[in-house]
Design an enzyme around this catalytic site. Structure first.
Site, short mmCIF file in Angstrom:
data_model
loop_
_atom_site.label_atom_id
_atom_site.label_comp_id
_atom_site.label_asym_id
_atom_site.label_seq_id
_atom_site.Cartn_x
_atom_site.Cartn_y
_atom_site.Cartn_z
N CYS A 1 -32.71 -3.43 -135.73
CA CYS A 1 -31.36 -2.88 -135.56
C CYS A 1 -30.73 -2.61 -136.93
O CYS A 1 -30.12 -1.57 -137.17
CB CYS A 1 -30.49 -3.83 -134.75
SG CYS A 1 -30.27 -5.49 -135.45
N GLY B 1 -30.25 -12.41 -128.85
CA GLY B 1 -30.96 -13.14 -127.82
C GLY B 1 -32.13 -13.93 -128.38
O GLY B 1 -32.35 -13.97 -129.60
N THR C 1 -34.52 -11.92 -130.74
CA THR C 1 -33.97 -11.70 -132.08
C THR C 1 -34.05 -12.98 -132.91
O THR C 1 -34.48 -12.96 -134.07
CB THR C 1 -32.50 -11.24 -131.99
OG1 THR C 1 -32.45 -10.02 -131.25
CG2 THR C 1 -31.91 -11.03 -133.37
#
Length: 311
Positions: free
Chosen positions: A132, A165, A168
Site C-alpha cells: 500500500c 489486519g 499486514t
C-alpha cells in the site's frame, strides 16, 4: 470489450472482500468467478454467497476442484507473502498460463505500479502490486525521477492500526524490504528506504504518506508540475488520493552537503511531498485508504491485462 474474463480472489479478508465488491460494481473487462478462503465463517465468504459468487473455504486446493476453475483466467492473491509462495506454484501446476496478481509483498513477479510501469508488465504471468505504501509513494518518486536524477528516496507510510489486519501485521518486514526495493526498481531512486507506522489514534486517521527525495539540482517548477501531473494520474483510479499541501523544496548546497548514512554526502535538491489517501468505503471504512489503494491498483492492473488478452 464484449467478453469479460473471469477472476478468482484468494483471501476472503478485508482486502479480498473490498476487491470483490469493486469488481462486482465496476468491473469492465473482468467479472467474479470465485471467492476463496480458509475460514468457513468469514464475512467475506458469506458476502460472496449472498452476492451470487461461487465460494470455497478450502483454499487453493478447493479452488482447483471447483467447476468454475476451468473458466478462471486471472487470480488475485490477497493472502500473505508466505502463502503466496505456495499458491503460485500450486496454481501454475494446474493451469500453467494463468495470470496472477500478487497483492502480498512476496514479489515473485515484477513490481507493478499502474501509472508508472503497467504497460511493460502486460505479458508477465505474475505481477506484484508492491505494498500500500509503495502504491501511494512510488509514483511520487518516479515523478521527480523523470525530471532529475534521484540519489535517495525515503517514504513514511502512516496508517490506522485498525486498518492493519493479520496479513499486514505478519508482513511488516516484507513490507519494508519490498517497498524499499520497488522505490529503486520502479521509482528510479539509486537507494530507497521505507518506514511504516501503525497509528492507534481514535478516531482512526486517514492514511498519510510522506516522501522525501534527494536529487540533482533541478527546476523546482518542473518538479512540482511533474508531481501534480502524477497525482492526477493516480487520482483517476483512487479518487481519495491527494496532496495534503504544496510540494516543499530545500536546496542542499555543495559546501553544506547532506549525509545519508551508508551512502555518503550529497548536494542538490530535497523535495518533500505530503499525501493523504481516503478510501472509497466500498466495504472498508474511509480511513482505510491504505487498503483501498491496493484494491484499486490491483483492479486497474487486471482490467488492463484482461483488455490486452482479449484484444
Amino acid at each position: 470489450m464484449s467478453k469479460k474474463l473471469k477472476a478468482a480472489i484468494i483471501g476472503s479478508g478485508n482486502i479480498g472482500t473490498d476487491l470483490m465488491i469493486k469488481i462486482l460494481r465496476n468491473g469492465k473487462n473482468i467479472e467474479m468467478g470465485a471467492m476463496v478462503g480458509i475460514d468457513p465463517e468469514s464475512d467475506g465468504l458469506a458476502r460472496a454467497n449472498r452476492m451470487g459468487v461461487a465460494t470455497t473455504h478450502e483454499g487453493v486446493d478447493g479452488l482447483v476442484k471447483m467447476p468454475e476453475f476451468a473458466d478462471i483466467d486471472i487470480v488475485f492473491d490477497a493472502t500473505s507473502a508466505k502463502a503466496h509462495m505456495h499458491n503460485e506454484v500450486f496454481l501454475r501446476g494446474h493451469k500453467e498460463n494463468i495470470k496472477i496478481i500478487d497483492m502480498t509483498p512476496a514479489a515473485i513477479g515484477p513490481y507493478c505500479v499502474p501509472v508508472v510501469n503497467l504497460e511493460q508488465q502486460l505479458q508477465e504471468g505474475n505481477v506484484n502490486m508492491v505494498t500500500c505504501g509503495g502504491q501511494a509513494t512510488i509514483p511520487m518518486v518516479a515523478a521527480v525521477s523523470r525530471v532529475a536524477k534521484v540519489h535517495y528516496a525515503e517514504i513514511v507510510a502512516s496508517i490506522s492500526s485498525k486498518s492493519a489486519g493479520p496479513g499486514t501485521r505478519a508482513n511488516i518486514d516484507e513490507f519494508t524490504e519490498t517497498t524499499s526495493k520497488a522505490i529503486e526498481v520502479v521509482g528510479g531512486a539509486q537507494k530507497g528506504k521505507a518506514i511504516i507506522i501503525l497509528n492507534p489514534a481514535e478516531p482512526p486517521l486517514l492514511m498519510r504518506d510522506t516522501v522525501y527525495v534527494l536529487s540533482d539540482a533541478a527546476d523546482k517548477a518542473e518538479v512540482e508540475a511533474s508531481v501534480e501531473e502524477m497525482v492526477k494520474a493516480v487520482n483517476s483510479y483512487v479518487p481519495g488520493y491527494r496532496l495534503k499541501q504544496k510540494v516543499q523544496f530545500d536546496d542542499i548546497p555543495a559546501d553544506q552537503p547532506m549525509n545519508v548514512p551508508g551512502l555518503g554526502r550529497f548536494s542538490g535538491l530535497k523535495t518533500s511531498i505530503f499525501l493523504e489517501v481516503e478510501g472509497a468505503a466500498h466495504y472498508l471504512p474511509a480511513y482505510a485508504g491504505n487498503l483501498d489503494i491496493m484494491t484499486s491498483a490491483a483492479l486497474g492492473t487486471a482490467e488492463r491485462i484482461a483488455e490486452s488478452l482479449v484484444n
